[in-house]
Design a protein around this motif. Structure first.
Motif, PDB file in Angstrom:
ATOM      1  N   LEU A  39      30.733  23.948  14.164  1.00 48.16           N
ATOM      2  CA  LEU A  39      30.665  22.487  14.213  1.00 48.16           C
ATOM      3  C   LEU A  39      29.778  21.995  15.358  1.00 48.16           C
ATOM      4  CD1 LEU A  39      34.384  21.713  13.390  1.00 48.16           C
ATOM      5  CD2 LEU A  39      32.392  21.217  11.943  1.00 48.16           C
ATOM      6  N   ILE A  40      29.879  22.641  16.500  1.00 50.20           N
ATOM      7  CA  ILE A  40      29.050  22.237  17.636  1.00 50.20           C
ATOM      8  C   ILE A  40      27.578  22.484  17.337  1.00 50.20           C
ATOM      9  CG2 ILE A  40      28.476  22.810  20.035  1.00 50.20           C
ATOM     10  CD1 ILE A  40      31.520  23.045  20.515  1.00 50.20           C
ATOM     11  N   THR A  41      27.267  23.617  16.717  1.00 53.58           N
ATOM     12  CA  THR A  41      25.884  23.903  16.326  1.00 53.58           C
ATOM     13  C   THR A  41      25.397  22.879  15.304  1.00 53.58           C
ATOM     14  OG1 THR A  41      26.198  26.256  16.741  1.00 53.58           O
ATOM     15  CG2 THR A  41      24.359  25.643  15.329  1.00 53.58           C
ATOM     16  N   PHE A  42      26.256  22.501  14.374  1.00 53.31           N
ATOM     17  CA  PHE A  42      25.891  21.519  13.357  1.00 53.31           C
ATOM     18  C   PHE A  42      25.475  20.190  13.991  1.00 53.31           C
ATOM     19  CE2 PHE A  42      26.881  18.086  10.405  1.00 53.31           C
ATOM     20  CZ  PHE A  42      26.250  18.523   9.243  1.00 53.31           C
ATOM     21  N   TRP A  43      26.184  19.769  15.048  1.00 53.88           N
ATOM     22  CA  TRP A  43      25.904  18.474  15.679  1.00 53.88           C
ATOM     23  C   TRP A  43      24.989  18.560  16.889  1.00 53.88           C
ATOM     24  CZ3 TRP A  43      26.425  14.478  12.880  1.00 53.88           C
ATOM     25  CH2 TRP A  43      27.421  14.415  11.906  1.00 53.88           C
ATOM     26  N   ASN A  47      19.101  21.536  18.079  1.00 57.55           N
ATOM     27  CA  ASN A  47      19.058  22.785  17.309  1.00 57.55           C
ATOM     28  C   ASN A  47      19.609  22.692  15.896  1.00 57.55           C
ATOM     29  OD1 ASN A  47      18.006  24.447  19.504  1.00 57.55           O
ATOM     30  ND2 ASN A  47      19.970  24.011  20.477  1.00 57.55           N
ATOM     31  N   SER A  48      20.219  21.591  15.535  1.00 58.65           N
ATOM     32  CA  SER A  48      20.877  21.454  14.244  1.00 58.65           C
ATOM     33  C   SER A  48      19.878  21.362  13.090  1.00 58.65           C
ATOM     34  CB  SER A  48      21.751  20.198  14.251  1.00 58.65           C
ATOM     35  OG  SER A  48      22.200  19.905  12.946  1.00 58.65           O
ATOM     36  N   LEU A  49      20.089  22.210  12.073  1.00 62.34           N
ATOM     37  CA  LEU A  49      19.271  22.118  10.867  1.00 62.34           C
ATOM     38  C   LEU A  49      19.542  20.789  10.152  1.00 62.34           C
ATOM     39  CD1 LEU A  49      19.667  25.768   9.519  1.00 62.34           C
ATOM     40  CD2 LEU A  49      17.746  24.800  10.797  1.00 62.34           C
ATOM     41  N   TYR A  50      20.788  20.330  10.200  1.00 65.91           N
ATOM     42  CA  TYR A  50      21.161  19.054   9.589  1.00 65.91           C
ATOM     43  C   TYR A  50      20.390  17.895  10.224  1.00 65.91           C
ATOM     44  CZ  TYR A  50      24.036  14.933   8.608  1.00 65.91           C
ATOM     45  OH  TYR A  50      24.469  13.683   8.248  1.00 65.91           O
ATOM     46  N   VAL A  51      20.382  17.859  11.547  1.00 66.19           N
ATOM     47  CA  VAL A  51      19.687  16.783  12.261  1.00 66.19           C
ATOM     48  C   VAL A  51      18.183  16.859  11.979  1.00 66.19           C
ATOM     49  CG1 VAL A  51      19.091  15.878  14.545  1.00 66.19           C
ATOM     50  CG2 VAL A  51      21.441  16.576  14.052  1.00 66.19           C
ATOM     51  N   LYS A  52      17.613  18.049  12.037  1.00 66.43           N
ATOM     52  CA  LYS A  52      16.182  18.212  11.773  1.00 66.43           C
ATOM     53  C   LYS A  52      15.818  17.718  10.382  1.00 66.43           C
ATOM     54  CE  LYS A  52      15.480  22.022  14.953  1.00 66.43           C
ATOM     55  NZ  LYS A  52      15.210  23.432  15.140  1.00 66.43           N
ATOM     56  N   GLU A  53      16.656  18.018   9.398  1.00 62.80           N
ATOM     57  CA  GLU A  53      16.381  17.579   8.029  1.00 62.80           C
ATOM     58  C   GLU A  53      16.485  16.061   7.901  1.00 62.80           C
ATOM     59  OE1 GLU A  53      15.289  17.833   4.056  1.00 62.80           O
ATOM     60  OE2 GLU A  53      15.040  19.218   5.714  1.00 62.80           O
ATOM     61  N   LYS A  54      17.483  15.471   8.531  1.00 67.56           N
ATOM     62  CA  LYS A  54      17.606  14.003   8.488  1.00 67.56           C
ATOM     63  C   LYS A  54      16.365  13.351   9.090  1.00 67.56           C
ATOM     64  CE  LYS A  54      21.324  11.582   8.828  1.00 67.56           C
ATOM     65  NZ  LYS A  54      21.720  11.085   7.537  1.00 67.56           N
ATOM     66  N   LEU A  55      15.925  13.855  10.227  1.00 68.03           N
ATOM     67  CA  LEU A  55      14.747  13.277  10.880  1.00 68.03           C
ATOM     68  C   LEU A  55      13.489  13.515  10.051  1.00 68.03           C
ATOM     69  CD1 LEU A  55      15.551  14.286  14.569  1.00 68.03           C
ATOM     70  CD2 LEU A  55      15.803  12.023  13.514  1.00 68.03           C
ATOM     71  N   ARG A  56      13.388  14.680   9.430  1.00 68.92           N
ATOM     72  CA  ARG A  56      12.233  14.993   8.584  1.00 68.92           C
ATOM     73  C   ARG A  56      12.139  14.021   7.407  1.00 68.92           C
ATOM     74  NH1 ARG A  56      10.729  17.057   4.076  1.00 68.92           N
ATOM     75  NH2 ARG A  56      12.805  17.552   3.337  1.00 68.92           N
ATOM     76  N   GLN A  57      13.283  13.618   6.888  1.00 68.53           N
ATOM     77  CA  GLN A  57      13.318  12.695   5.757  1.00 68.53           C
ATOM     78  C   GLN A  57      13.175  11.239   6.190  1.00 68.53           C
ATOM     79  OE1 GLN A  57      16.843  13.445   3.429  1.00 68.53           O
ATOM     80  NE2 GLN A  57      16.200  15.518   2.912  1.00 68.53           N
TER      81      GLN A  57
END
Length: 90
Positions: A39-43, A47-57
């Protein structure tokens, strides 16, 4: 019947080669992580792949929001300590 590491490696190779499994994470290996770390890695804003994808979109997600989510997770550590996830971040 007990399996040794060689047997387990052969089974994993067969499952992957036959496309029965896309990926396999062995418990207590370096690929597995506990629920809190996951969970900490996710947020983790940097380093979060989730955050990177949101920003990429072109979507918005703020560092402060991610930091607040990590703080919430850390407050709940006693609840999550017993949970183990087999989850690869690659």
């Amino acid at each position: 019947m007990d399996f040794d590491e060689k047997d387990i490696s052969e089974i994993i190779k067969i499952l992957l080669d036959r496309h029965i499994a896309a990926s396999i994470v062995v418990p207590n290996s370096h690929e597995s992580m506990n629920a809190i770390d996951c969970l900490i890695t996710f947020w983790d804003f940097d380093n979060s792949l989730y955050v990177k994808e949101k920003l990429r979109q072109g979507q918005t997600i703020l560092r402060n929001y991610c930091d607040n989510m990590i703080a919430r997770i850390r407050r709940k550590v006693p609840i999550w300590n017993c949970v183990k996830l087999n989850f690869s971040m690659s």
